[in-house]
Enzyme design. Structure first.
Site, PDB file in Angstrom:
ATOM      1  N   LYS A   1      24.722  50.581  60.577  1.00 53.39           N
ATOM      2  CA  LYS A   1      26.032  50.072  60.931  1.00 53.39           C
ATOM      3  C   LYS A   1      26.797  49.547  59.723  1.00 53.39           C
ATOM      4  O   LYS A   1      28.025  49.458  59.724  1.00 53.39           O
ATOM      5  CB  LYS A   1      25.872  48.901  61.930  1.00 53.39           C
ATOM      6  CG  LYS A   1      25.214  49.247  63.228  1.00 53.39           C
ATOM      7  CD  LYS A   1      25.040  47.977  64.090  1.00 53.39           C
ATOM      8  CE  LYS A   1      24.198  48.259  65.307  1.00 53.39           C
ATOM      9  NZ  LYS A   1      23.861  46.992  66.007  1.00 53.39           N
ATOM     10  N   GLY A   2      26.052  49.137  58.706  1.00 55.61           N
ATOM     11  CA  GLY A   2      26.630  48.326  57.634  1.00 55.61           C
ATOM     12  C   GLY A   2      27.855  48.899  56.945  1.00 55.61           C
ATOM     13  O   GLY A   2      28.711  48.151  56.473  1.00 55.61           O
TER      14      GLY A   2
ATOM     15  N   GLU B   1      27.408  54.009  51.667  1.00 57.74           N
ATOM     16  CA  GLU B   1      26.519  52.889  52.027  1.00 57.74           C
ATOM     17  C   GLU B   1      27.189  51.550  51.722  1.00 57.74           C
ATOM     18  O   GLU B   1      28.030  51.455  50.828  1.00 57.74           O
ATOM     19  CB  GLU B   1      25.217  52.977  51.213  1.00 57.74           C
ATOM     20  CG  GLU B   1      24.030  53.545  51.967  1.00 57.74           C
ATOM     21  CD  GLU B   1      23.498  52.637  53.067  1.00 57.74           C
ATOM     22  OE1 GLU B   1      24.233  51.749  53.557  1.00 57.74           O
ATOM     23  OE2 GLU B   1      22.328  52.806  53.444  1.00 57.74           O
TER      24      GLU B   1
ATOM     25  N   ASP C   1      19.515  48.242  48.189  1.00 57.73           N
ATOM     26  CA  ASP C   1      18.685  47.076  47.880  1.00 57.73           C
ATOM     27  C   ASP C   1      17.377  47.599  47.250  1.00 57.73           C
ATOM     28  O   ASP C   1      17.353  47.952  46.078  1.00 57.73           O
ATOM     29  CB  ASP C   1      18.469  46.321  49.198  1.00 57.73           C
ATOM     30  CG  ASP C   1      17.796  44.977  49.035  1.00 57.73           C
ATOM     31  OD1 ASP C   1      16.770  44.909  48.347  1.00 57.73           O
ATOM     32  OD2 ASP C   1      18.259  43.982  49.616  1.00 57.73           O
TER      33      ASP C   1
ATOM     34  N   LYS D   1      21.993  46.093  44.376  1.00 54.37           N
ATOM     35  CA  LYS D   1      21.128  45.003  43.900  1.00 54.37           C
ATOM     36  C   LYS D   1      20.078  45.605  42.981  1.00 54.37           C
ATOM     37  O   LYS D   1      18.952  45.864  43.416  1.00 54.37           O
ATOM     38  CB  LYS D   1      20.412  44.359  45.096  1.00 54.37           C
ATOM     39  CG  LYS D   1      21.103  43.184  45.734  1.00 54.37           C
ATOM     40  CD  LYS D   1      20.141  42.557  46.730  1.00 54.37           C
ATOM     41  CE  LYS D   1      20.830  41.566  47.631  1.00 54.37           C
ATOM     42  NZ  LYS D   1      19.922  41.080  48.691  1.00 54.37           N
TER      43      LYS D   1
ATOM     44  N   PHE E   1      20.913  36.963  49.576  1.00 55.93           N
ATOM     45  CA  PHE E   1      21.143  37.523  50.908  1.00 55.93           C
ATOM     46  C   PHE E   1      22.645  37.442  51.185  1.00 55.93           C
ATOM     47  O   PHE E   1      23.218  36.354  51.155  1.00 55.93           O
ATOM     48  CB  PHE E   1      20.354  36.748  51.953  1.00 55.93           C
ATOM     49  CG  PHE E   1      20.489  37.331  53.332  1.00 55.93           C
ATOM     50  CD1 PHE E   1      19.859  38.524  53.655  1.00 55.93           C
ATOM     51  CD2 PHE E   1      21.256  36.698  54.301  1.00 55.93           C
ATOM     52  CE1 PHE E   1      19.985  39.076  54.922  1.00 55.93           C
ATOM     53  CE2 PHE E   1      21.388  37.243  55.575  1.00 55.93           C
ATOM     54  CZ  PHE E   1      20.753  38.434  55.884  1.00 55.93           C
ATOM     55  N   VAL E   2      23.263  38.589  51.433  1.00 58.76           N
ATOM     56  CA  VAL E   2      24.716  38.609  51.594  1.00 58.76           C
ATOM     57  C   VAL E   2      25.123  39.090  52.983  1.00 58.76           C
ATOM     58  O   VAL E   2      24.435  39.904  53.607  1.00 58.76           O
ATOM     59  CB  VAL E   2      25.407  39.477  50.506  1.00 58.76           C
ATOM     60  CG1 VAL E   2      25.403  38.761  49.175  1.00 58.76           C
ATOM     61  CG2 VAL E   2      24.768  40.854  50.391  1.00 58.76           C
TER      62      VAL E   2
HETATM   63  C1  PRP Z   1      20.787  47.907  55.331  1.00 58.21           C
HETATM   64  C2  PRP Z   1      21.904  48.536  54.510  1.00 58.21           C
HETATM   65  C3  PRP Z   1      21.240  49.732  53.887  1.00 58.21           C
HETATM   66  C4  PRP Z   1      19.810  49.264  53.700  1.00 58.21           C
HETATM   67  C5  PRP Z   1      19.594  48.865  52.274  1.00 58.21           C
HETATM   68  O1  PRP Z   1      20.742  48.532  56.561  1.00 58.21           O
HETATM   69  O2  PRP Z   1      22.993  48.896  55.318  1.00 58.21           O
HETATM   70  O3  PRP Z   1      21.291  50.853  54.729  1.00 58.21           O
HETATM   71  O4  PRP Z   1      19.608  48.136  54.570  1.00 58.21           O
HETATM   72  O5  PRP Z   1      18.283  48.433  52.056  1.00 58.21           O
HETATM   73  P1  PRP Z   1      17.222  49.222  51.170  1.00 58.21           P
HETATM   74  O6  PRP Z   1      17.939  49.745  49.938  1.00 58.21           O
HETATM   75  O7  PRP Z   1      16.212  48.167  50.828  1.00 58.21           O
HETATM   76  O8  PRP Z   1      16.667  50.333  52.003  1.00 58.21           O
HETATM   77  P2  PRP Z   1      19.929  47.958  57.830  1.00 58.21           P
HETATM   78  O9  PRP Z   1      18.662  48.756  57.972  1.00 58.21           O
HETATM   79  O10 PRP Z   1      19.814  46.476  57.721  1.00 58.21           O
HETATM   80  O11 PRP Z   1      20.866  48.362  59.070  1.00 58.21           O
HETATM   81  P3  PRP Z   1      22.392  48.010  59.405  1.00 58.21           P
HETATM   82  O12 PRP Z   1      23.251  48.680  58.336  1.00 58.21           O
HETATM   83  O13 PRP Z   1      22.595  48.620  60.753  1.00 58.21           O
HETATM   84  O14 PRP Z   1      22.555  46.506  59.409  1.00 58.21           O
END
Ligand code: PRP
Length: 190
Positions: free
Chosen positions: A45-46, A101, A105, A133, A154-155
């Site tokens: 979703k992000g 994206e 992270d 990051k 954490f953002v």
């Molecule tokens: C978050 C973000 C990226 C991922 C990054 O998604 O949107 O897709 O984590 O983390 P990484 O580089 O350590 O893999 P999340 O799985 O939290 O889902 P969301 O976007 O629906 O909140």
């Protein structure tokens, strides 16, 4: 008391976000051939808010599509195992694809997605991430476009959540310890 009171500090202001998105949109518009009909893939979703603002700054005709992934677990830290929750509608064979994206992270999510999409033989495959990051990276993933490198905090906001909320903040912020405690409990459990 508003949602803004739950933000300890603002890391990237709304003005700085929007100014950088103008630059990213211009760079993408210059790099993609005007008649190439590229496909912008929003990772839900992000990235929903970023895709919305970014594509309004892209001046060549293009399509959008959506994928969703989910990392196991929750809380402050992202986990290693990625699941595909929603796949593309479009066939990307021979297409120019830009994966959009909100944040890279550890890099596990984008690493998984790039491997999956490469198997479908796109003409090109690039990543555009709003936030990066680098200090947390575990997977060596190529990032063609990066909005901002940020420290290991954490953002929330501008699409990024804490316990699925606060995605609507128009800036990138750091939650107060009280909010983290209220929504996630003791962060030390991670
Ligand atoms: C978050 C973000 C990226 C991922 C990054 O998604 O949107 O897709 O984590 O983390 P990484 O580089 O350590 O893999 P999340 O799985 O939290 O889902 P969301 O976007 O629906 O909140």
């Amino acid at each position: 008391m508003t949602m803004h009171d739950d933000v300890a500090k603002i890391l990237v202001t709304e003005a700085n976000l929007q100014a950088r998105i103008v630059e990213l949109g211009a760079a993408l518009s210059a790099d993609l051939a005007p008649d190439s009909r590229p496909l912008f893939v929003c990772i839900l979703k992000g990235a929903y808010m970023f895709l919305s603002d970014l594509t309004r700054q892209v001046s060549i005709p293009h399509e959008v599509d959506f994928m969703a992934t989910s990392a196991y677990g929750g809380g402050l830290d992202s986990r290693g195992v990625v699941r595909l929750m929603l796949d593309l509608k479009a066939n990307i064979r021979g297409r120019h694809v830009v994966v959009v994206e909100d944040i890279v992270d550890r890099g596990g999510t984008i690493n998984y997605l790039l491997r999956l999409l490469e198997e479908r033989h796109p003409a090109s495959l690039r990543v555009c991430t709003l936030l990066n990051k680098p200090s947390r990276r575990e997977f060596n993933v190529p990032l063609a476009y990066v909005g901002f490198d940020i420290p290991n905090e954490f953002v929330i906001g501008y699409g990024l959540d804490i316990d699925e909320m606060y995605r609507n903040l128009p800036y990138i912020g750091v939650p107060t310890p009280a909010l983290v405690e209220r929504l996630l409990g003791n962060p030390a459990r991670e």
